[in-house]
Scaffold this motif. Structure first.
Motif, PDB file in Angstrom:
ATOM      1  N   ILE A 185      75.025 -62.794  -0.593  1.00 10.09           N
ATOM      2  CA  ILE A 185      74.345 -63.180   0.426  1.00 10.09           C
ATOM      3  C   ILE A 185      75.476 -62.926   1.987  1.00 10.09           C
ATOM      4  O   ILE A 185      74.673 -62.029   2.795  1.00 10.09           O
ATOM      5  CB  ILE A 185      73.745 -64.037   0.765  1.00 10.09           C
ATOM      6  N   GLY A 186      76.525 -62.742   2.202  1.00 15.13           N
ATOM      7  CA  GLY A 186      76.976 -62.499   3.249  1.00 15.13           C
ATOM      8  C   GLY A 186      77.227 -60.744   3.189  1.00 15.13           C
ATOM      9  O   GLY A 186      77.129 -60.433   4.055  1.00 15.13           O
ATOM     10  N   ASN A 187      77.834 -59.968   1.853  1.00 22.42           N
ATOM     11  CA  ASN A 187      77.193 -59.027   1.987  1.00 22.42           C
ATOM     12  C   ASN A 187      75.854 -58.687   2.533  1.00 22.42           C
ATOM     13  O   ASN A 187      76.451 -57.013   3.621  1.00 22.42           O
ATOM     14  CB  ASN A 187      77.751 -58.127   0.692  1.00 22.42           C
ATOM     15  N   ILE A 188      74.816 -59.037   2.251  1.00 20.35           N
ATOM     16  CA  ILE A 188      73.318 -58.388   2.489  1.00 20.35           C
ATOM     17  C   ILE A 188      73.504 -58.417   3.936  1.00 20.35           C
ATOM     18  O   ILE A 188      73.066 -57.882   4.446  1.00 20.35           O
ATOM     19  CB  ILE A 188      72.689 -59.271   1.965  1.00 20.35           C
ATOM     20  N   PHE A 189      73.922 -59.702   4.600  1.00 24.15           N
ATOM     21  CA  PHE A 189      74.046 -59.680   6.039  1.00 24.15           C
ATOM     22  C   PHE A 189      74.620 -58.754   6.989  1.00 24.15           C
ATOM     23  O   PHE A 189      74.335 -58.294   8.131  1.00 24.15           O
ATOM     24  CB  PHE A 189      74.187 -61.323   6.721  1.00 24.15           C
ATOM     25  N   THR A 190      76.200 -58.802   6.036  1.00 18.49           N
ATOM     26  CA  THR A 190      76.731 -58.122   6.534  1.00 18.49           C
ATOM     27  C   THR A 190      75.947 -56.557   7.190  1.00 18.49           C
ATOM     28  O   THR A 190      76.017 -55.632   7.918  1.00 18.49           O
ATOM     29  CB  THR A 190      78.338 -57.851   6.107  1.00 18.49           C
ATOM     30  N   LYS A 191      75.495 -55.904   5.728  1.00 14.13           N
ATOM     31  CA  LYS A 191      74.886 -54.580   6.109  1.00 14.13           C
ATOM     32  C   LYS A 191      74.056 -54.606   6.372  1.00 14.13           C
ATOM     33  O   LYS A 191      73.341 -53.664   6.767  1.00 14.13           O
ATOM     34  CB  LYS A 191      74.682 -54.130   4.516  1.00 14.13           C
ATOM     35  N   LEU A 192      73.163 -55.389   6.781  1.00  9.22           N
ATOM     36  CA  LEU A 192      72.074 -55.852   7.773  1.00  9.22           C
ATOM     37  C   LEU A 192      71.735 -55.577   9.388  1.00  9.22           C
ATOM     38  O   LEU A 192      71.279 -56.094  10.350  1.00  9.22           O
ATOM     39  CB  LEU A 192      70.969 -56.864   7.411  1.00  9.22           C
ATOM     40  N   GLY A 193      73.992 -55.787   9.807  1.00 13.07           N
ATOM     41  CA  GLY A 193      73.999 -56.446  10.789  1.00 13.07           C
ATOM     42  C   GLY A 193      73.262 -57.595  11.333  1.00 13.07           C
ATOM     43  O   GLY A 193      73.731 -58.192  12.612  1.00 13.07           O
ATOM     44  N   VAL A 195      74.754 -61.147  12.047  1.00  8.81           N
ATOM     45  CA  VAL A 195      76.043 -61.314  12.135  1.00  8.81           C
ATOM     46  C   VAL A 195      75.269 -63.484  12.818  1.00  8.81           C
ATOM     47  O   VAL A 195      74.265 -63.995  12.662  1.00  8.81           O
ATOM     48  CB  VAL A 195      76.694 -61.165  13.835  1.00  8.81           C
ATOM     49  N   HIS A 196      76.705 -64.149  12.665  1.00  7.46           N
ATOM     50  CA  HIS A 196      75.962 -65.374  12.978  1.00  7.46           C
ATOM     51  C   HIS A 196      76.019 -65.766  13.749  1.00  7.46           C
ATOM     52  O   HIS A 196      75.202 -66.567  14.533  1.00  7.46           O
ATOM     53  CB  HIS A 196      78.029 -66.227  12.841  1.00  7.46           C
ATOM     54  N   THR A 197      75.907 -65.177  15.265  1.00  5.40           N
ATOM     55  CA  THR A 197      75.520 -65.680  16.295  1.00  5.40           C
ATOM     56  C   THR A 197      74.061 -64.702  16.500  1.00  5.40           C
ATOM     57  O   THR A 197      73.526 -65.596  18.016  1.00  5.40           O
ATOM     58  CB  THR A 197      76.782 -64.727  17.725  1.00  5.40           C
ATOM     59  N   ASP A 198      73.375 -64.834  14.987  1.00  8.97           N
ATOM     60  CA  ASP A 198      72.079 -63.637  15.635  1.00  8.97           C
ATOM     61  C   ASP A 198      70.930 -65.521  15.479  1.00  8.97           C
ATOM     62  O   ASP A 198      71.654 -66.981  14.821  1.00  8.97           O
ATOM     63  CB  ASP A 198      71.370 -63.500  14.069  1.00  8.97           C
ATOM     64  N   THR A 199      69.950 -65.626  16.884  1.00 10.11           N
ATOM     65  CA  THR A 199      69.552 -66.553  16.893  1.00 10.11           C
ATOM     66  C   THR A 199      68.289 -66.929  15.552  1.00 10.11           C
ATOM     67  O   THR A 199      67.970 -68.405  15.687  1.00 10.11           O
ATOM     68  CB  THR A 199      69.011 -66.384  18.207  1.00 10.11           C
ATOM     69  N   GLY A 200      67.723 -66.494  15.126  1.00 11.02           N
ATOM     70  CA  GLY A 200      66.982 -66.651  14.127  1.00 11.02           C
ATOM     71  C   GLY A 200      67.427 -67.182  12.917  1.00 11.02           C
ATOM     72  O   GLY A 200      69.037 -66.867  12.333  1.00 11.02           O
ATOM     73  N   HIS A 201      66.435 -67.579  11.745  1.00 12.07           N
ATOM     74  CA  HIS A 201      67.524 -67.856  10.336  1.00 12.07           C
ATOM     75  C   HIS A 201      67.674 -66.622   9.991  1.00 12.07           C
ATOM     76  O   HIS A 201      66.737 -65.877   9.013  1.00 12.07           O
ATOM     77  CB  HIS A 201      66.212 -68.290   9.867  1.00 12.07           C
ATOM     78  N   ARG A 202      69.289 -66.636   9.396  1.00  7.79           N
ATOM     79  CA  ARG A 202      69.477 -65.179   8.222  1.00  7.79           C
ATOM     80  C   ARG A 202      68.333 -64.833   7.460  1.00  7.79           C
ATOM     81  O   ARG A 202      68.904 -63.548   7.220  1.00  7.79           O
ATOM     82  CB  ARG A 202      71.382 -65.571   8.530  1.00  7.79           C
ATOM     83  N   ARG A 203      68.882 -65.709   6.503  1.00  2.72           N
ATOM     84  CA  ARG A 203      68.030 -65.371   5.308  1.00  2.72           C
ATOM     85  C   ARG A 203      66.275 -64.873   5.954  1.00  2.72           C
ATOM     86  O   ARG A 203      66.065 -64.174   4.902  1.00  2.72           O
ATOM     87  CB  ARG A 203      67.996 -67.086   5.131  1.00  2.72           C
ATOM     88  N   VAL A 204      65.280 -65.412   6.235  1.00  3.30           N
ATOM     89  CA  VAL A 204      64.398 -65.019   6.793  1.00  3.30           C
ATOM     90  C   VAL A 204      64.232 -63.457   7.406  1.00  3.30           C
ATOM     91  O   VAL A 204      63.975 -62.425   6.699  1.00  3.30           O
ATOM     92  CB  VAL A 204      63.808 -65.967   7.654  1.00  3.30           C
ATOM     93  N   ARG A 205      65.717 -63.667   8.243  1.00  6.29           N
ATOM     94  CA  ARG A 205      65.644 -61.863   9.021  1.00  6.29           C
ATOM     95  C   ARG A 205      65.983 -60.989   8.263  1.00  6.29           C
ATOM     96  O   ARG A 205      65.672 -59.500   8.814  1.00  6.29           O
ATOM     97  CB  ARG A 205      66.608 -62.367   9.888  1.00  6.29           C
ATOM     98  N   ALA A 206      66.962 -61.677   7.210  1.00  6.24           N
ATOM     99  CA  ALA A 206      67.209 -60.217   5.630  1.00  6.24           C
ATOM    100  C   ALA A 206      65.736 -59.719   4.865  1.00  6.24           C
ATOM    101  O   ALA A 206      66.005 -59.258   4.795  1.00  6.24           O
ATOM    102  CB  ALA A 206      68.305 -60.492   5.025  1.00  6.24           C
TER     103      ALA A 206
END
Length: 214
Positions: A185-193, A195-206
Motif C-alpha cells: 500500500i505504501g508503494n501504491i501511495f508513492t507511485k500515485l503521488g 503523500v502524507h500531507t494529502d488532506t484526503g483519505h489516502r486509501r480512498v484517493r488511491a
C-alpha cells in the motif's frame, strides 16, 4: 441508522425494509423515482441512501444521476448503489469527490446478508465498497499509464482496497503478512503521488486515482 431507498421494484424494496428492520435500522422512505428520492433525502436527512441505477420513467441511468445530485446537494451523504448494472459513464463521477462513503454492489452478486449489512456499515463509516466486477469494468476503461507503474501484486492489493477490505482482510485473501500488505500500500501511495500531507483519505484517493482516469 436511518435509510432512504430508491427502488421501483416493490418486492425488493419491501424485502430490504424487512431485512434492515430486523438489523435495527429504519427505512424512513422508499422512492420509486428520482424526484421522489431527492425530496425524501431533503425531508429526512438520512444516514444512508440505497439507490438503484435504473428508475422510472426511462429505466436508463436516472438513479445514479439522482445519487450524484444528492451528493452535490448534501456533501458526504453516504450512498450505496445496488443494481443489476454497472453504469460506467457515471459511476466514476459518483466516486470522484474523494470523500468516501460510497458503495456499488451488484444485486445478483450479493451472496450473504451479513456481507451486505457489513457493506452498509462501511459506507456509513466513510469507506468505499465496490463489487470486484464493478472495479474490473471501470478500470478497463482507463488508460494503462497509472497501472503500468504498479506490480501485479500491487494491483491485486488495490482491487481489494476498492472492495473496502482492511489490511488484515487483504493479507488473508492474498496469503501474505499484514506487514507485506502495508508495504504494498505504501508503494501504491508513492507511485500515485499520494503523500502524507494529502488532506484526503489516502486509501480512498488511491482507488479514485484509478477510477478517475478515462
Amino acid at each position: 441508522m436511518r435509510i432512504v431507498i430508491a427502488e421501483d421494484n416493490v418486492l425488493l424494496s419491501e424485502g430490504l425494509k424487512l431485512l434492515l428492520g430486523t438489523r435495527g435500522h429504519e427505512v424512513v422512505a422508499v422512492a420509486e423515482d428520482a424526484p421522489t428520492f431527492a425530496a425524501a433525502v431533503r425531508a429526512h436527512s438520512p444516514d444512508l441512501a440505497v439507490v438503484d441505477v435504473r428508475l422510472p420513467p426511462d429505466f436508463r441511468d436516472e438513479g445514479i444521476h439522482a445519487a450524484i445530485a444528492a451528493r452535490r446537494a448534501h456533501p458526504g451523504l453516504p450512498i450505496l448503489v445496488l443494481s443489476q448494472y454497472v453504469e460506467q459513464d457515471y459511476a466514476g463521477e459518483l466516486l470522484s469527490d474523494g470523500q468516501g462513503g460510497v458503495g456499488y454492489l451488484l444485486k445478483d452478486r450479493v451472496g450473504r446478508v451479513s456481507e451486505f449489512v457489513d457493506a452498509l456499515n462501511r459506507v456509513v463509516d466513510g469507506g468505499t465498497v465496490m463489487d470486484p466486477e464493478v472495479v474490473r469494468q471501470l478500470l478497463t476503461r482507463r488508460p494503462a499509464d497509472p497501472l503500468e507503474s504498479l506490480t501485479a501484486r500491487e494491483r491485486e492489493v488495490l482491487a481489494l482496497m476498492a472492495e473496502g477490505r482492511d489490511n488484515g482482510e487483504i493479507a488473508e485473501r492474498l496469503f501474505v503478512t499484514t506487514n507485506a500488505v502495508h508495504k504494498h500500500i505504501g508503494n501504491i501511495f508513492t507511485k500515485l503521488g499520494l503523500v502524507h500531507t494529502d488532506t484526503g483519505h489516502r486509501r480512498v484517493r488511491a482507488v479514485l486515482a484509478y477510477l478517475e482516469r478515462r
